[in-house]
Design a protein around this motif. Structure first.
Motif, short mmCIF file in Angstrom:
data_model
loop_
_atom_site.label_atom_id
_atom_site.label_comp_id
_atom_site.label_asym_id
_atom_site.label_seq_id
_atom_site.Cartn_x
_atom_site.Cartn_y
_atom_site.Cartn_z
N ASN A 1 0.83 -1.20 0.00
CA ASN A 1 0.00 0.00 0.00
C ASN A 1 0.87 1.26 0.00
O ASN A 1 1.78 1.39 0.83
CB ASN A 1 -0.91 -0.02 1.23
N THR A 2 0.59 2.21 -0.90
CA THR A 2 1.39 3.43 -1.00
C THR A 2 0.75 4.64 -0.33
O THR A 2 1.25 5.76 -0.47
CB THR A 2 1.65 3.79 -2.48
N GLU A 3 -0.37 4.45 0.37
CA GLU A 3 -1.00 5.58 1.05
C GLU A 3 -0.03 6.21 2.05
O GLU A 3 0.80 5.52 2.65
CB GLU A 3 -2.26 5.13 1.77
N THR A 4 -0.16 7.52 2.22
CA THR A 4 0.81 8.27 3.03
C THR A 4 0.32 8.61 4.42
O THR A 4 0.99 9.33 5.14
CB THR A 4 1.18 9.58 2.31
N ASP A 5 -0.85 8.11 4.82
CA ASP A 5 -1.31 8.37 6.19
C ASP A 5 -0.38 7.68 7.18
O ASP A 5 0.33 6.72 6.84
CB ASP A 5 -2.75 7.90 6.39
N SER A 6 -0.37 8.15 8.42
CA SER A 6 0.61 7.68 9.40
C SER A 6 0.45 6.20 9.73
O SER A 6 1.45 5.48 9.89
CB SER A 6 0.49 8.50 10.68
N VAL A 7 -0.79 5.71 9.81
CA VAL A 7 -1.01 4.30 10.16
C VAL A 7 -0.41 3.39 9.09
O VAL A 7 0.31 2.44 9.39
CB VAL A 7 -2.51 4.00 10.34
N ASN A 8 -0.71 3.69 7.83
CA ASN A 8 -0.18 2.85 6.76
C ASN A 8 1.33 2.98 6.64
O ASN A 8 2.03 1.99 6.42
CB ASN A 8 -0.83 3.22 5.42
N SER A 9 1.85 4.21 6.79
CA SER A 9 3.29 4.42 6.66
C SER A 9 4.05 3.62 7.71
O SER A 9 5.06 2.96 7.41
CB SER A 9 3.62 5.91 6.78
N ILE A 10 3.57 3.66 8.95
CA ILE A 10 4.21 2.89 10.02
C ILE A 10 4.07 1.39 9.75
O ILE A 10 5.01 0.61 9.93
CB ILE A 10 3.61 3.26 11.39
#
Length: 317
Positions: free
Chosen positions: A87-96
């Motif tokens: 997943n390339t989404e940049t929200d904090s949950v996905n990034s972590i």
């Protein structure tokens, strides 16, 4: 992990959201079941007396903790109605979460590899079980390593449960010649597994490899039970030989489904080359089992009890 399976099954009933045509809760259910099965197998394996038990205990613990964190993130993303892998989404949950995957997946692989290196060269069980254990644990290592091939399938644009378009850097489906960024995963799939029917699916060899150890250990157990009824199975060397034939056949099956997936071919739509290779694999299995059976039958001891004819019997005194 089994608790997650129960929660996910309930989620499939009460939550109608979907990702790529499947319930958002199907993936956590599959991962929970897979990790529960492998965890039980690993726990049993580590309880066998062996040298280096302290080291394998620590790596088993690393495997368990890392598995909980990784699968926990999969469940969290399912609850959020989005993708856990690639997943390339940049929200904090996905990034972590993506950072967790980048560190956790290699941790799972390396922990299993160290355990395999320590355990597989020791005599920790009877001969048939040992053959199953050695072949199975290395098949699982290969199955884990094959998961990395998914990262080379190419980017694709897909939709989250709320319909929002999101980019994935890779996927599971191999479709040579597919348009750039076109969705490949979930286009046409098999029931339950949701493996692709329009292209090759790298989840298949990944699955086959990971669960080889359970298949071979169950075979060794089944042969031990059957040995009580069939005399030709009494010898441990015979059962070990049968497990060896099964292990080679299973390795061939793993190679076959990997070759099929890499060529962009669906599991249920084999071409002539795949069908021929599959038939050759079945012929090898039949020939191997027959050879072991004939050897075991020829090696059976002749009964020491000889019935004398009446004319040769000694006269009573």
């Amino acid at each position: 992990m089994l608790g997650l399976v129960v929660v996910s099954l309930i989620g499939m009933v009460v939550d109608d959201r979907a990702l790529l045509g499947e319930s958002v809760w199907l993936k956590p259910a599959k991962f929970g079941f897979a990790f529960a099965t492998y965890g039980v197998t690993l726990a049993w394996l580590l309880r066998l007396p062996h040298r280096g038990a302290r080291v394998t205990w620590w790596f088993g613990t690393i495997f368990a903790i890392t598995g909980v964190v990784d699968v926990g993130f999969i469940a969290l993303q399912a609850a959020r109605g989005t993708f856990s892998h690639f997943n390339t989404e940049t929200d904090s949950v996905n990034s972590i979460g993506q950072l967790v995957f980048m560190s956790g997946v290699p941790g799972l692989f390396l922990a299993n590899l160290v355990i395999a290196l320590i355990i597989s060269w020791q005599r920790v069980a009877d001969r048939p079980t040992l053959v199953a254990l050695r072949a199975g644990i290395w098949t699982a290592v290969v199955g884990m390593a094959l998961g990395y091939l998914m990262g080379f399938t190419g980017a694709q644009l897909v939709r989250k449960a709320d319909g929002t378009v999101v980019g994935l850097v890779a996927g599971h489906t191999v479709q040579p010649g597919a348009p750039v960024d076109a969705a490949r995963d979930g286009v046409t799939t098999m029931p339950l597994t949701h493996w692709s029917t329009s292209g090759g699916d790298l989840r298949i060899p990944h699955f086959v490899g990971l669960h080889g150890i359970q298949v071979l250990l169950l075979l060794a157990f089944a042969l031990a039970v059957l040995a009580r009824r069939y005399h030709w199975l009494h010898a441990a060397s015979t059962r070990a030989a049968l497990v060896g034939v099964a292990a080679l056949t299973y390795a061939g099956l793993l190679t076959l489904v990997l070759w099929q997936a890499l060529r962009g071919q669906s599991l249920i739509h084999p071409d002539t080359a795949t069908a021929t290779a599959g038939a050759a694999l079945l012929a090898f299995l039949a020939a191997g089992v027959s050879a072991v059976y004939l050897r075991a039958r020829d090696d059976e001891p002749v009964s020491a009890t000889v019935r004398l004819p009446a004319s040769a019997a000694p006269e009573p005194h």
